[in-house]
Design a protein around this motif. Structure first.
Motif, PDB file in Angstrom:
ATOM      1  N   ILE A 140     -40.292   2.943 119.285  1.00  0.00           N
ATOM      2  CA  ILE A 140     -40.747   2.591 120.630  1.00  0.00           C
ATOM      3  C   ILE A 140     -40.476   1.118 120.963  1.00  0.00           C
ATOM      4  O   ILE A 140     -40.769   0.675 122.076  1.00  0.00           O
ATOM      5  N   GLU A 141     -39.919   0.355 120.024  1.00  0.00           N
ATOM      6  CA  GLU A 141     -39.742  -1.083 120.228  1.00  0.00           C
ATOM      7  C   GLU A 141     -39.023  -1.455 121.529  1.00  0.00           C
ATOM      8  O   GLU A 141     -39.424  -2.403 122.200  1.00  0.00           O
ATOM      9  N   PRO A 142     -37.952  -0.733 121.923  1.00  0.00           N
ATOM     10  CA  PRO A 142     -37.302  -1.098 123.191  1.00  0.00           C
ATOM     11  C   PRO A 142     -38.221  -0.963 124.403  1.00  0.00           C
ATOM     12  O   PRO A 142     -37.971  -1.561 125.445  1.00  0.00           O
ATOM     13  N   PHE A 143     -39.278  -0.188 124.260  1.00  0.00           N
ATOM     14  CA  PHE A 143     -40.209   0.068 125.368  1.00  0.00           C
ATOM     15  C   PHE A 143     -41.574  -0.594 125.134  1.00  0.00           C
ATOM     16  O   PHE A 143     -42.526  -0.308 125.862  1.00  0.00           O
ATOM     17  N   LEU A 144     -41.653  -1.463 124.131  1.00  0.00           N
ATOM     18  CA  LEU A 144     -42.957  -1.970 123.704  1.00  0.00           C
ATOM     19  C   LEU A 144     -43.683  -2.727 124.805  1.00  0.00           C
ATOM     20  O   LEU A 144     -44.889  -2.552 125.000  1.00  0.00           O
ATOM     21  N   GLU A 145     -42.968  -3.578 125.541  1.00  0.00           N
ATOM     22  CA  GLU A 145     -43.626  -4.341 126.604  1.00  0.00           C
ATOM     23  C   GLU A 145     -44.122  -3.408 127.707  1.00  0.00           C
ATOM     24  O   GLU A 145     -45.226  -3.564 128.227  1.00  0.00           O
ATOM     25  N   ASP A 146     -43.319  -2.414 128.061  1.00  0.00           N
ATOM     26  CA  ASP A 146     -43.726  -1.461 129.088  1.00  0.00           C
ATOM     27  C   ASP A 146     -44.960  -0.671 128.651  1.00  0.00           C
ATOM     28  O   ASP A 146     -45.909  -0.497 129.423  1.00  0.00           O
ATOM     29  N   LEU A 147     -44.946  -0.196 127.411  1.00  0.00           N
ATOM     30  CA  LEU A 147     -46.074   0.591 126.914  1.00  0.00           C
ATOM     31  C   LEU A 147     -47.342  -0.249 126.824  1.00  0.00           C
ATOM     32  O   LEU A 147     -48.444   0.244 127.104  1.00  0.00           O
ATOM     33  N   THR A 148     -47.194  -1.520 126.464  1.00  0.00           N
ATOM     34  CA  THR A 148     -48.345  -2.412 126.403  1.00  0.00           C
ATOM     35  C   THR A 148     -48.962  -2.582 127.787  1.00  0.00           C
ATOM     36  O   THR A 148     -50.189  -2.542 127.952  1.00  0.00           O
ATOM     37  N   ILE A 149     -48.116  -2.757 128.793  1.00  0.00           N
ATOM     38  CA  ILE A 149     -48.606  -2.903 130.170  1.00  0.00           C
ATOM     39  C   ILE A 149     -49.307  -1.628 130.619  1.00  0.00           C
ATOM     40  O   ILE A 149     -50.348  -1.677 131.291  1.00  0.00           O
ATOM     41  N   VAL A 150     -48.763  -0.477 130.245  1.00  0.00           N
ATOM     42  CA  VAL A 150     -49.377   0.804 130.616  1.00  0.00           C
ATOM     43  C   VAL A 150     -50.762   0.926 129.978  1.00  0.00           C
ATOM     44  O   VAL A 150     -51.748   1.268 130.650  1.00  0.00           O
ATOM     45  N   VAL A 151     -50.857   0.632 128.674  1.00  0.00           N
ATOM     46  CA  VAL A 151     -52.144   0.712 127.978  1.00  0.00           C
ATOM     47  C   VAL A 151     -53.165  -0.229 128.608  1.00  0.00           C
ATOM     48  O   VAL A 151     -54.304   0.166 128.905  1.00  0.00           O
ATOM     49  N   ASN A 190     -36.783   9.095 125.212  1.00  0.00           N
ATOM     50  CA  ASN A 190     -35.334   9.291 125.084  1.00  0.00           C
ATOM     51  C   ASN A 190     -34.655   9.493 126.430  1.00  0.00           C
ATOM     52  O   ASN A 190     -33.477   9.178 126.597  1.00  0.00           O
ATOM     53  N   GLY A 191     -35.401  10.007 127.385  1.00  0.00           N
ATOM     54  CA  GLY A 191     -34.812  10.238 128.704  1.00  0.00           C
ATOM     55  C   GLY A 191     -35.196   9.171 129.707  1.00  0.00           C
ATOM     56  O   GLY A 191     -35.016   9.364 130.919  1.00  0.00           O
ATOM     57  N   MET A 192     -35.719   8.043 129.202  1.00  0.00           N
ATOM     58  CA  MET A 192     -36.191   6.993 130.099  1.00  0.00           C
ATOM     59  C   MET A 192     -35.454   5.686 129.842  1.00  0.00           C
ATOM     60  O   MET A 192     -34.813   5.504 128.810  1.00  0.00           O
ATOM     61  N   GLU A 193     -35.568   4.769 130.804  1.00  0.00           N
ATOM     62  CA  GLU A 193     -34.960   3.447 130.681  1.00  0.00           C
ATOM     63  C   GLU A 193     -36.066   2.403 130.745  1.00  0.00           C
ATOM     64  O   GLU A 193     -36.902   2.408 131.643  1.00  0.00           O
TER      65      GLU A 193
END
Length: 273
Positions: A140-151, A190-193
């Motif tokens: 999930i590292e490429p999306f880590l900042e996005d996931l942190t903001i979501v949480v 996998n299907g997201m940017e």
């Protein structure tokens, strides 16, 4: 408890009810049965009292996080769920502090206070990033900042709803719901940017992101908004030229570097240039 602690506790309660700006030093002093003059023996100002409150909260929260026991028998998602529940319960145990932070914080009025708030936010984000990686792995590292903001966004909105609307909810149920929601997102990555990887890509969008960040920080924190925004716009225009004039870029960045809140972005911009 000593008087400094008494003043902190009284101030948190008053700030949560009336707001920081609407609460006077006199009211805080009266709440602990001391004079306004005696208040200044403990704190230089209302702002220094607030800084003391925030530092105490940060110290206590970090200590509690370090003491949080996660059984090795728990799976990664269950451990993540327990950390979310701990965080939610910690906030609910100190409702006045939470209301104070969201009601009327003097962000930008005091350099030390602004820096402390940013430090607290950074510390919280690092805790969430570490928790996410432990729960869902390095994929999930490429999306880590996005996931942190979501949480953090989900947690914030639930906290506001629970506290300000006085809603009753099971923390166990809520933490499991949030953890399952994040898990569902990770299964679709996998299907997201990723949204925020552009800052690290070194491309045109990265430059635009740096300028957008600086513009936001200047508007939020600076007392010299107009000249700084003007210089920022001139710098943007100059860097868009085929052959930017180094002397002008150096002069503009040197001026902008005086605003400590955007120092990091200016350095990144100079390195890129």
């Amino acid at each position: 408890m000593n008087k400094k602690t008494d003043l902190m506790n009284a101030a948190v309660h008053l700030f949560s009810i009336k707001g920081f700006h609407q609460t006077s030093v006199q009211e805080i002093a009266q709440a602990v049965d001391i004079s306004k003059g005696a208040f200044y023996k403990h704190y230089d100002s209302k702002e220094s009292l607030l800084i003391g409150i925030l530092k105490r909260y940060q110290t206590e929260t970090l200590a509690e996080m370090e003491r949080l026991y996660i059984s090795e028998d728990l799976g990664p998602k269950e451990a993540f769920t327990k950390k979310l529940a701990f965080e939610l319960e910690s906030v609910l145990a100190d409702r006045d502090f939470f209301i104070m932070v969201f009601k009327d914080m003097p962000t930008g009025d005091n350099e030390h206070l602004t820096a402390l708030m940013q430090e607290m936010r950074s510390s919280s984000s690092k805790f969430h990033q570490k928790s996410l990686l432990e729960a869902f792995g390095t994929d999930i590292e490429p999306f880590l900042e996005d996931l942190t903001i979501v949480v953090e966004g989900i947690l914030k909105e639930y906290m506001i709803t629970i506290i300000l609307d006085n809603r009753q909810v099971s923390m166990d149920k809520l933490s499991r719901f949030i953890a399952s929601s994040i898990e569902a997102i990770t299964e679709q990555l996998n299907g997201m940017e990723a949204v925020f990887t552009a800052k690290d890509a070194g491309g045109e969008l990265s430059i635009n992101s740096l300028f957008a960040d600086m513009e936001t920080k200047i508007k939020l924190y600076s007392k010299n908004t107009t000249p700084l925004l003007g210089s920022l716009d001139l710098l943007r225009q100059e860097l868009q030229q085929k052959e930017p004039r180094d002397f002008l870029v150096d002069a503009l960045t040197a001026y902008l570097m005086q605003e400590k809140q955007i120092e990091k972005e200016i350095l990144l911009l100079k390195n890129h240039h």
